[in-house]
Enzyme design. Structure first.
Site, PDB file in Angstrom:
ATOM      1  N   HIS A 189     -15.135  -8.389  30.138  1.00 32.95           N
ATOM      2  CA  HIS A 189     -15.452  -6.996  30.464  1.00 32.95           C
ATOM      3  C   HIS A 189     -15.079  -6.739  31.912  1.00 32.95           C
ATOM      4  CE1 HIS A 189     -17.765  -3.259  30.983  1.00 32.95           C
ATOM      5  NE2 HIS A 189     -17.782  -3.179  29.668  1.00 32.95           N
ATOM      6  N   ASP A 235     -18.057  -4.137  22.553  1.00 33.28           N
ATOM      7  CA  ASP A 235     -17.037  -3.444  21.774  1.00 33.28           C
ATOM      8  C   ASP A 235     -16.574  -4.295  20.593  1.00 33.28           C
ATOM      9  OD1 ASP A 235     -16.850  -1.149  23.521  1.00 33.28           O
ATOM     10  OD2 ASP A 235     -15.921  -2.501  24.967  1.00 33.28           O
ATOM     11  N   HIS A 278     -11.076   3.406  28.197  1.00 31.03           N
ATOM     12  CA  HIS A 278     -12.509   3.681  28.338  1.00 31.03           C
ATOM     13  C   HIS A 278     -13.196   3.585  26.980  1.00 31.03           C
ATOM     14  CE1 HIS A 278     -16.248   5.053  29.724  1.00 31.03           C
ATOM     15  NE2 HIS A 278     -15.989   6.309  30.033  1.00 31.03           N
TER      16      HIS A 278
END
Length: 428
Positions: free
Chosen positions: A307, A364, A266
């Site tokens: 993703h 990210d 996560h």
């Protein structure tokens, strides 16, 4: 709104169940299966990936189309035209603030940035090499021991004060985690600075000299906060809602969210990007690792590409990419790891394998590079994620508490032993 119905016929039974189908403003229809319990039947959905656990007006995601909306506003518009506190106001109240509302909200948040002085002693109970997320779980949960004047969850004003305190104090607590680990004195917040500049001041400032905040770095930090502010019903947000459904106080619920976010699947994704770059080591090794990533039989995976939710592209990544290049240009950093990251980006955006599989760099990937470039250690990445996500968590918690709700109670498919009788230990 019920505009359709689904029919379910139970095998071996004579009864056909009629289930309402609800249509939201956007997104797929949902089948209301609540009546199944009365028939002695549950649905089976590991991970709740096909289950709408609640009704919400806060955030909408369409992963197939690369859409992320906060209260209807596209994420790129917010990132390019708002600041983090304006986004916080939007998530909490449902509308963008007027100038007067924004000024009042900013002042309220910045005047709640200090923490109770006794709370600073909590840090001394942790080892200096403790992971900052372990510390954050503890100190955020402890807030309820210091601010119990706003713990009546049925009082709308109490909920609002708790939200103010959490949004305001998270940067202070996060920066203190970092300072404690490196052995530097805690820096008190400065209310004359904006939210992101104040966080950087508390992270990198020292008492012996004046803090000078680079506006480009502060703007990049603010965009990282905006792009991580909320992401619908993910694991940590669902954890906050589930904890809140028991009537737990908001500080305990946010601590639960932090614990869920800590998991590498996560909140640890941008930290995993830096670990991957460490593994690759040098630009000269890129082609070899790209080949490994393409090999189905090789366990190596490129982190920060593609993703789980966004099957086309991550709408946050475009904003973060521009910000990333602005930061690297401003700092002129001569870091082999950052050079390696840019090489990977070039390949991912031009190689047919990545293009066909839609393995584009995600938020990210870029946020990890930015945080690395401005000197934030990888162990702090998830802490910063938690800081930014706090407003999303508290908005969802408040939305749930504000209306009728039930305590969360998921069911199971039991596959253990059937009923059996106890045998005394002498006869086993």
């Amino acid at each position: 709104m019920v505009d359709k119905k689904a029919q379910l016929k139970l095998e071996g039974g004579k009864k056909t169940l009629e289930l309402p189908i609800y249509s939201g403003t956007l997104g797929p229809d949902v089948v209301d299966v609540r009546s199944l319990t009365a028939e002695g039947v549950f649905t089976y959905d590991p991970g709740f990936v096909s289950t709408a656990s609640c009704e919400s007006k806060i955030t909408f995601i369409d992963g197939g189309k690369g859409v992320l909306l906060h209260r209807g506003y596209p994420i790129d518009q917010l990132a390019n035209n708002s600041d983090y506190l304006e986004t916080c106001y939007l998530l909490l109240y449902g509308e963008l603030p007027t100038k007067e509302q924004k000024e009042k909200f900013d002042d309220t948040i910045m005047n709640h940035t200090m923490i109770h002085e006794q709370l600073t002693h909590f840090y001394n109970g942790f080892r200096r090499d403790a992971h900052p997320m372990a510390v954050m779980c503890g100190v955020v949960g402890a807030l309820s021991a210091f601010y119990h004047d706003s713990l009546d969850i049925d009082d709308e004003r109490h909920r609002e004060i708790a939200a103010f305190r959490l949004i305001a104090k998270m940067p202070t607590l996060a920066a203190m985690c970092y300072k404690y680990v490196i052995g530097q004195p805690f820096m008190y917040p400065r209310n004359d600075l904006d939210y992101s500049s104040n966080f950087l001041h508390m992270m990198f400032g020292v008492p012996s000299e004046e803090t000078v905040i680079n506006p480009i770095i502060a703007k990049a930090m603010d965009k990282i906060f905006i792009l991580h502010a909320d992401h619908e019903q993910n694991a940590s947000t669902s954890t906050v809602r589930l904890a809140g459904s028991s009537g737990a106080n908001p500080f305990a619920c946010i601590a639960a969210g932090i614990a869920a976010l800590w998991g590498p699947s996560h909140g640890g994704a941008n930290e995993a990007v830096l670990n991957m770059l460490d593994e690759i080591g040098d630009v000269s090794n890129v082609e070899k690792f790209i080949a490994k990533a393409k090999d189905k039989n090789d366990p190596f995976r490129l982190m920060g590409f593609g993703h789980r939710v966004y099957k086309n592209f991550d709408p946050r990544a475009k904003v973060m990419r521009e910000t990333c290049h602005d930061v690297l240009k401003e700092l002129g950093t001569d870091d082999p790891m950052l050079e390696l990251a840019m090489k990977l980006e070039d390949i991912a955006l031009s190689d047919s394998y990545f293009i066909e599989k839609k393995l584009y760099p995600n938020v990210d990937f870029y946020s990890g590079i930015i945080l690395k470039a401005i000197g934030i250690p990888t162990s702090m990445f998830t802490v910063i994620f938690a800081l930014a996500r706090t407003v999303g968590w508290i908005a969802h918690w408040n939305e749930m508490i504000s209306g009728p709700y039930k305590i969360g109670r998921p069911r199971q498919l039991y596959t253990g032993a059937a009923k059996r009788d106890h045998v005394s230990i002498e006869d086993r």
